[in-house]
Design a protein around this motif. Sequence first.
Motif, PDB file in Angstrom:
ATOM      1  N   UNK A 186       1.315  -1.272  -0.253  1.00 34.91           N
ATOM      2  CA  UNK A 186       0.032  -0.414   0.067  1.00 34.91           C
ATOM      3  C   UNK A 186       1.258   0.912   0.087  1.00 34.91           C
ATOM      4  N   UNK A 187       2.180   1.273   1.283  1.00 38.72           N
ATOM      5  CA  UNK A 187       2.929   2.582   1.004  1.00 38.72           C
ATOM      6  C   UNK A 187       3.568   2.885  -0.387  1.00 38.72           C
ATOM      7  N   UNK A 188       4.014   1.963  -0.860  1.00 33.69           N
ATOM      8  CA  UNK A 188       4.489   1.652  -1.857  1.00 33.69           C
ATOM      9  C   UNK A 188       4.165   1.934  -3.417  1.00 33.69           C
ATOM     10  N   UNK A 189       2.904   1.481  -3.754  1.00 30.09           N
ATOM     11  CA  UNK A 189       1.791   1.517  -4.404  1.00 30.09           C
ATOM     12  C   UNK A 189       1.219   3.272  -4.812  1.00 30.09           C
ATOM     13  N   UNK A 190       0.708   3.658  -3.439  1.00 33.74           N
ATOM     14  CA  UNK A 190       0.285   4.734  -3.162  1.00 33.74           C
ATOM     15  C   UNK A 190       1.369   6.290  -3.918  1.00 33.74           C
ATOM     16  N   UNK A 191       2.821   5.710  -2.740  1.00 32.27           N
ATOM     17  CA  UNK A 191       3.426   6.890  -3.270  1.00 32.27           C
ATOM     18  C   UNK A 191       3.963   6.991  -4.830  1.00 32.27           C
ATOM     19  N   UNK A 192       4.257   5.801  -5.524  1.00 35.78           N
ATOM     20  CA  UNK A 192       4.898   6.041  -6.554  1.00 35.78           C
ATOM     21  C   UNK A 192       3.436   6.409  -7.491  1.00 35.78           C
ATOM     22  N   UNK A 193       2.160   6.111  -6.903  1.00 34.54           N
ATOM     23  CA  UNK A 193       1.499   6.743  -7.691  1.00 34.54           C
ATOM     24  C   UNK A 193       1.310   8.021  -7.497  1.00 34.54           C
ATOM     25  N   UNK A 194       1.075   8.933  -6.016  1.00 36.94           N
ATOM     26  CA  UNK A 194       1.381   9.861  -6.120  1.00 36.94           C
ATOM     27  C   UNK A 194       2.268  11.228  -7.087  1.00 36.94           C
ATOM     28  N   UNK A 195       3.579  10.275  -7.109  1.00 34.14           N
ATOM     29  CA  UNK A 195       4.609  11.036  -7.889  1.00 34.14           C
ATOM     30  C   UNK A 195       4.284  10.856  -9.216  1.00 34.14           C
ATOM     31  N   UNK A 196       3.848  10.260  -9.855  1.00 36.79           N
ATOM     32  CA  UNK A 196       3.434  10.539 -11.643  1.00 36.79           C
ATOM     33  C   UNK A 196       1.944  11.616 -11.154  1.00 36.79           C
ATOM     34  N   UNK A 197       1.114  11.389 -10.228  1.00 36.43           N
ATOM     35  CA  UNK A 197      -0.430  12.587 -10.220  1.00 36.43           C
ATOM     36  C   UNK A 197       0.735  13.684 -10.235  1.00 36.43           C
ATOM     37  N   UNK A 198       1.436  14.036  -9.649  1.00 37.79           N
ATOM     38  CA  UNK A 198       1.444  15.446  -8.971  1.00 37.79           C
ATOM     39  C   UNK A 198       2.066  15.853  -9.710  1.00 37.79           C
ATOM     40  N   UNK A 199       2.611  15.591 -10.973  1.00 37.50           N
ATOM     41  CA  UNK A 199       3.353  16.829 -12.350  1.00 37.50           C
ATOM     42  C   UNK A 199       2.648  16.282 -13.360  1.00 37.50           C
ATOM     43  N   UNK A 200       1.564  15.054 -13.228  1.00 32.15           N
ATOM     44  CA  UNK A 200       0.597  14.852 -14.506  1.00 32.15           C
ATOM     45  C   UNK A 200      -1.034  15.435 -14.245  1.00 32.15           C
ATOM     46  N   UNK A 201      -1.459  15.363 -13.025  1.00 28.89           N
ATOM     47  CA  UNK A 201      -2.260  15.394 -12.332  1.00 28.89           C
ATOM     48  C   UNK A 201      -2.764  16.406 -11.348  1.00 28.89           C
ATOM     49  N   UNK A 202      -2.271  17.754 -10.422  1.00 27.21           N
ATOM     50  CA  UNK A 202      -2.019  17.899  -9.202  1.00 27.21           C
ATOM     51  C   UNK A 202      -2.901  18.092  -8.814  1.00 27.21           C
ATOM     52  N   UNK A 203      -4.501  17.716  -9.215  1.00 27.05           N
ATOM     53  CA  UNK A 203      -6.008  18.322  -8.123  1.00 27.05           C
ATOM     54  C   UNK A 203      -5.922  17.325  -7.355  1.00 27.05           C
ATOM     55  N   UNK A 204      -5.484  15.355  -8.629  1.00 22.90           N
ATOM     56  CA  UNK A 204      -5.873  14.156  -8.500  1.00 22.90           C
ATOM     57  C   UNK A 204      -4.795  14.273  -7.369  1.00 22.90           C
ATOM     58  N   UNK A 205      -3.789  14.752  -7.642  1.00 16.64           N
ATOM     59  CA  UNK A 205      -2.224  13.713  -6.284  1.00 16.64           C
ATOM     60  C   UNK A 205      -2.920  14.623  -5.317  1.00 16.64           C
ATOM     61  N   UNK A 206      -3.463  15.624  -4.899  1.00 11.97           N
ATOM     62  CA  UNK A 206      -3.716  16.609  -4.287  1.00 11.97           C
ATOM     63  C   UNK A 206      -5.034  15.881  -2.895  1.00 11.97           C
ATOM     64  N   UNK A 207      -5.930  16.200  -3.468  1.00 10.54           N
ATOM     65  CA  UNK A 207      -7.438  15.254  -3.138  1.00 10.54           C
ATOM     66  C   UNK A 207      -7.619  14.252  -3.186  1.00 10.54           C
TER      67      UNK A 207
END
Length: 676
Positions: A186-207
Motif C-alpha cells: 500500500x505504501x509503495x504503490x500509493x507513493x509511486x502513483x502520487x509521484x506520477x499524479x503530482x506532475x500529471x494531475x495536480x488536483x488528483x494528487x492533492x485530493x
Amino acid sequence: MDYQRDIQQFFKSSTPHRLSYRPDIDGLRAVAVCLVVLFHAWPNWLRSGFIGVDVFFVISGFLITSIILDDLERGSFSIREFYVRRIRRIFPALITVVAATLLFGWYVLLHHEFAQLGKHITAAATFLSNLVLWNESGYFDNDHTTKPLLHLWSLGVEEQFYLVWPVMLALCYRRRGGILAFLAITLGASFLYGLYATYNAPAEAYYSPVTRFWELASGGMVAYLLSGREQPMPARALLSAGGILLLALGCVFINGQTAFPGAWALLPVAGTSALIMAGNEGWINRHLLGNPLMARIGLVSYPFYLWHWPLLSFGYIIEGEKPSAQAKAVLVLASFVLAVLTWRLIERPIQKSPKRVRAIKALVTAMICFGVAGALANSGLLRERIPGNGTDKYLRALNDLGFPQPAMKSLRYHGSLFHTLAGNGEGTTVLVGDSVMEQYAPLVAEGLRTSRFDRKSVIFATAGGCPPIRGAVRLPKIRFPTCTQTVIDAYDLAASPEVDTVVIAAAWYGYFTPYQDEVEMPVGDKLEQFPSKPAHEAAYASMLQAIRQLRQQGKRVYLVLQPPTGDKFDPRSMITGSRFDEMMPRTDMPPFLVSEFRQVNAEPIARLREIAHQTGAIVIDPVDYLCKDGTCPVVNTIGEPIYTDPVHMRPYFVRTVRYLDDALSSQVKPPSRQRQ
C-alpha cells in the motif's frame, strides 16, 4: 484533578485498549494544527504550513493501526465497535461546526454562495468532501477562500481510509507476514502513483485518497514496527533528532511553488514517523512535544482545525478581500476558544457518556439531517436570508480568477515552477510576467484548444507579485523568497533556441508608482529601494538589456502595457450596504476616463514605449483595444463586472480580448487593432 492523570483517564475512557497515552503525540498534533492554521491565516509568511495535514495523516495512520492491531492480538476486534469509536470521536465536533457554518451562512451568504455551501455540507455529511472539491477544481472554480468547508477534504481522505483499513488488516492478520506485506504494498504503490499524479494531475494528487494513503500507511508501518518492541535509548535520541530536523527542513524548503505532495511530502511524513518511532522517552519528545502546553493544544487540535477555516473564510467573504492582520488574529483566537469549549462541553461529555447506543443514534441522525439540509440548500429549496436585490452579479465576480488552467502541465526549469499549455501548431511562445500576465491563461487555453492560436506550446514563466525585471528583489523577502530567481529563470527559458516569441506583461504602473516601496534594484554595490530615481533607472536599464538580448537572438518580443486598472473596476465599488443588513447595487458609478489613467501613469508609459522603440519590440497597449471614446467600460452589456478586483480581468471577459492574437500566432505581423 492533576492534568496528566486527567488526560490519562480520558484517553482510557475514549479508546478502550491497552495502548498507553503518549503526550508527545498530542504535541505532534499541536505542531500540525498550528502549521495549518498559521498557513491559512498568513500564507505569505508561513508558506509551508500545509504540511501540517501530512503530519495529521501519519498520526492518524499510526493510532488507528495501533488500535486495530491491539484488538486483533487480544481477539476482540470488531468492525462495528471500530466504527462506533470513530463516530464518537469524529461526529460531535464536526456536527457542531457544520451546524454553526450552515446557520451563519444562511445569514450572510448570497444565493450562489449558499447553494455551494449546501453542496459542501452534503459532501461533509457523506465524507466525500475531497472528491467534490477535486471535481470542482479547474477553470470555473471560485477562489478557495470563499469555501468555508474547504478544509474538510482531509477528513474525507481519513474517512475513506477508515472504510478500507480495518477490513484489510483483519484479513491480512490471518496470514503469516500478511500485515507487513499489505502495509509495504500500500505504501509503495500509493507513493509511486502520487509521484506520477503530482506532475500529471495536480488536483488528483492533492485530493485523491489513492495518492494520500501512503502517508497514512506510513503511520501504520510505524505502529506495526513498534508493536511489542522497545527502541534502545541511543536509537530514540537519533530518531527524535532526525525527525524534528526533517520537519524543520520541510518547513524551510516546501512552499506553494513545490510540486506537492510528490517526493517533497517525504520530509513531513518521514519526520513525523521518526518522531513517533522515538517514543515518549526521547528528549525532544518528552520535553518539547510532550510538555503540558503542547499536549493541551493537541487535545483540542481536532476542533481547532474544524473551527479555524470557516471563521477565516467568512472573514474573506464578508470583507471581499483578505481581512487585516489584526482581524485574522482575532479570528484565529476565537477559533481556539471555540475549540476548547467544543472539547469540554460537547466532545468529552459525549465520549464519556455511558449511554453509548443512544448517543450513536443521535449523532448519526444529526449527520443525516445535515446532509439533507445541505442538499435542500444546494437545490434552492432552502433559501438564504439575504434577498438578491441585484447584487449577486457583483459579488459573484469576486475571486473569479482563471490561473492555473486545468489543461496546464507543471514545468520545472532550474528549480522554478512554470506552467505550459500544448497546442497543435508550430513554435513556442514564452509569457513572462506576474499575475497580470497570468490573467490571460483562460484566453490562451481556449485559443490553443480551438486552434485560434497556432502554437506548439505556450509557457507561462510567471510568478504572482514578482516584477519581470532581472535583478529586482520583491519585498518583503519572506513573502516573495523566489521572485529574483524565478525572473532570472524566466528570461533564461525565453532565450532557449526552441522559443521564437516572448511576451512580457505586468502591473507596470503599480511597480513604478510613487507609492511603491516594496521593490529593490541593485545600483552599484548596494540595493536601492523603489520609488527612488536610481532604483527606477536601474529597473528600466535592466528591462532594456533583457529585451535587447532577446531581440539579438532573433526572438519576436511583445511588450504589453498594463490594462486599465483602478478602484472603479472593483466589483465591491459597485454595491452599497452590508451582508448583515441589505445590499443594493450602486446607481452612481462614475466613468473610467482614459485621459486620467494615462496622465497618472505618463512616466512609466513613456519609458516602456521608449524601451520598445530602442529594442525593436512591439508595444501592445490594452487601453487602445478595451476603451472607446475616452472611457473604459467596467461592466459588460448586461451589467456584469468585467474585472474581479481593481487589477485583474475575469476569465469570461479575458477570453474575448484580441490584442494578444498576433503574439500567439506563427505569422510575423504587427498586432491589429481590436474592433469594438
